[in-house]
Design an enzyme around this catalytic site. Structure first.
Site, PDB file in Angstrom:
ATOM      1  N   GLU A  98     113.436 -28.360  -2.483  1.00 56.39           N
ATOM      2  CA  GLU A  98     114.064 -29.195  -1.472  1.00 56.39           C
ATOM      3  C   GLU A  98     113.004 -29.901  -0.642  1.00 56.39           C
ATOM      4  O   GLU A  98     111.916 -29.367  -0.403  1.00 56.39           O
ATOM      5  CB  GLU A  98     114.965 -28.360  -0.563  1.00 56.39           C
ATOM      6  CG  GLU A  98     116.139 -27.736  -1.287  1.00 56.39           C
ATOM      7  CD  GLU A  98     117.104 -27.010  -0.360  1.00 56.39           C
ATOM      8  OE1 GLU A  98     118.169 -26.606  -0.838  1.00 56.39           O
ATOM      9  OE2 GLU A  98     116.804 -26.828   0.840  1.00 56.39           O
ATOM     10  N   CYS A 124     108.795 -14.447   5.061  1.00 51.51           N
ATOM     11  CA  CYS A 124     109.040 -14.430   6.509  1.00 51.51           C
ATOM     12  C   CYS A 124     110.529 -14.165   6.755  1.00 51.51           C
ATOM     13  O   CYS A 124     111.388 -14.797   6.133  1.00 51.51           O
ATOM     14  CB  CYS A 124     108.613 -15.750   7.136  1.00 51.51           C
ATOM     15  SG  CYS A 124     106.841 -16.104   6.927  1.00 51.51           S
ATOM     16  N   HIS A 142     104.156 -17.811  15.505  1.00 53.09           N
ATOM     17  CA  HIS A 142     105.428 -17.147  15.784  1.00 53.09           C
ATOM     18  C   HIS A 142     105.319 -15.901  16.658  1.00 53.09           C
ATOM     19  O   HIS A 142     106.325 -15.477  17.227  1.00 53.09           O
ATOM     20  CB  HIS A 142     106.196 -16.832  14.501  1.00 53.09           C
ATOM     21  CG  HIS A 142     106.351 -18.007  13.603  1.00 53.09           C
ATOM     22  ND1 HIS A 142     106.753 -19.248  14.067  1.00 53.09           N
ATOM     23  CD2 HIS A 142     106.121 -18.180  12.274  1.00 53.09           C
ATOM     24  CE1 HIS A 142     106.775 -20.112  13.070  1.00 53.09           C
ATOM     25  NE2 HIS A 142     106.389 -19.505  11.978  1.00 53.09           N
TER      26      HIS A 142
END
Length: 340
Positions: free
Chosen positions: A91, A115, A215
């Site tokens: 994608e 993740c 993160h």
């Protein structure tokens, strides 16, 4: 039959032409047809001798991909599922704005990083993409959008630095005057923090830019969120980034997914500010997008505002990244591995 033409770098195409006794300019012509004009057949390469076109088709076949799904968001973002000749699909996303068109392209079919907040990681890894397959994604989006692509981010499916050579070959085709001619500083590669890749990337001569999926700047919570890099200490990551910056002189972007109750309290904010100290960096705060089966929720607006204010108070540039394409599962963390 040899390997397909999309496996070759610009230099590789030049070497192939040399081996076949062709003049040097033939490589330039082939690259222009493939990665500037985006042809799908050697028959379209009208300034190449028929004998060369036939040999290319027999020994370095051109096997075009096809779009098997296309979705348009209410905000104008478009997501494409691109299937390659072997049946593998990936994608990518085209994101228009007033003065630019950004394409988020994939470097692998699926991803091995796992993740926990990312749809791609839940589905696993299938294979690396070839340089030409990365460029082909962008050409497809450019043609469909009817506008020139101005910015590129290697933030789709996959970990670019686990497919380093192919990714660099693609970046150079994007950047080449005979290719897509996109400025190096408008091409960004995003990594989970693969240290050997960061080290190699620092010495590349082009001014490609680096983004790091951080993160959390607290070891325990980052290990939970990003289990594949749990054996990597944050202190080692920072040293690698300091060395990268010392060698390249380029600013780093940190991607920080904001997850309610996971990495968005004051302790995490102070850890993030501490991690940024001594680095020339920009922090992108990204409220987590919905992923099927995930219990994670985005941080509250007030929490995001606290992070933005805290970072800016410390002189750290920070931006709240607007979510684009979430209604078509085209936003950060939502791309699935459809190529298994």
């Amino acid at each position: 039959m040899g390997k397909e033409i999309k496996a070759y770098s610009y230099e590789g195409i030049g070497e192939l032409m040399k081996q076949w006794g062709q003049p040097r300019f033939r490589a330039k012509q082939v690259v222009q047809w493939l990665y500037q004009k985006g042809v799908s057949s050697y028959d379209e390469m009208s300034n190449l001798p028929a004998s060369l076109r036939e040999r290319l088709q027999n020994e370095a076949p051109l096997l075009p991909a096809e779009v098997i799904d296309r979705r348009v968001s209410k905000d104008g973002t478009r997501k494409y599922v691109v299937r390659f000749h072997d049946g593998c699909a990936t994608e990518m996303v085209a994101i228009p704005s007033r003065d630019r068109l950004t394409v988020c392209f994939s470097t692998q079919v699926g991803c091995a990083m796992g993740c926990v907040f990312c749809a791609t990681g839940k589905e696993g890894f299938t294979r690396n993409l070839l340089p030409g397959e990365m460029v082909e994604q962008v050409l497809i989006a450019q043609e469909d959008m009817g506008a020139r692509v101005t910015n590129l981010v290697g933030m789709g499916q996959g970990e670019p630095f686990l497919n380093y050579d192919n990714t660099m070959a693609a970046l150079r085709l994007f950047n080449a005057a005979d290719g897509m001619n996109i400025g190096a500083r408008k091409i960004t590669v995003s990594t989970c923090g693969v240290l050997p890749g960061i080290k190699k990337f620092a010495s590349e001569p082009e001014q490609f830019t680096l983004a790091v999926s951080l993160h959390s700047a607290i070891q325990f919570s980052r290990d939970v969120l990003m289990p594949t890099v749990a054996n990597q200490r944050l202190t080692d990551l920072k040293k690698a980034l300091q060395a990268y910056q010392g060698e390249s002189g380029r600013r780093i972007t940190f991607e920080y997914i904001m997850i309610d109750g996971v990495n968005d309290d004051e302790e995490h904010l102070h850890a993030l500010m501490s991690f940024c100290r001594g680095l020339s960096c920009h922090v992108n705060l990204i409220p987590i997008n919905a992923v099927d089966g995930s219990l994670f929720q985005p941080s509250a607006d007030a929490t995001v505002a606290m992070f933005l204010e805290g970072l800016e108070r410390r002189g750290i540039e920070a931006t709240l990244r607007a979510s684009r394409g979430s209604d078509i599962a085209g936003a950060c963390g939502q791309l699935k591995n459809l190529g298994r």
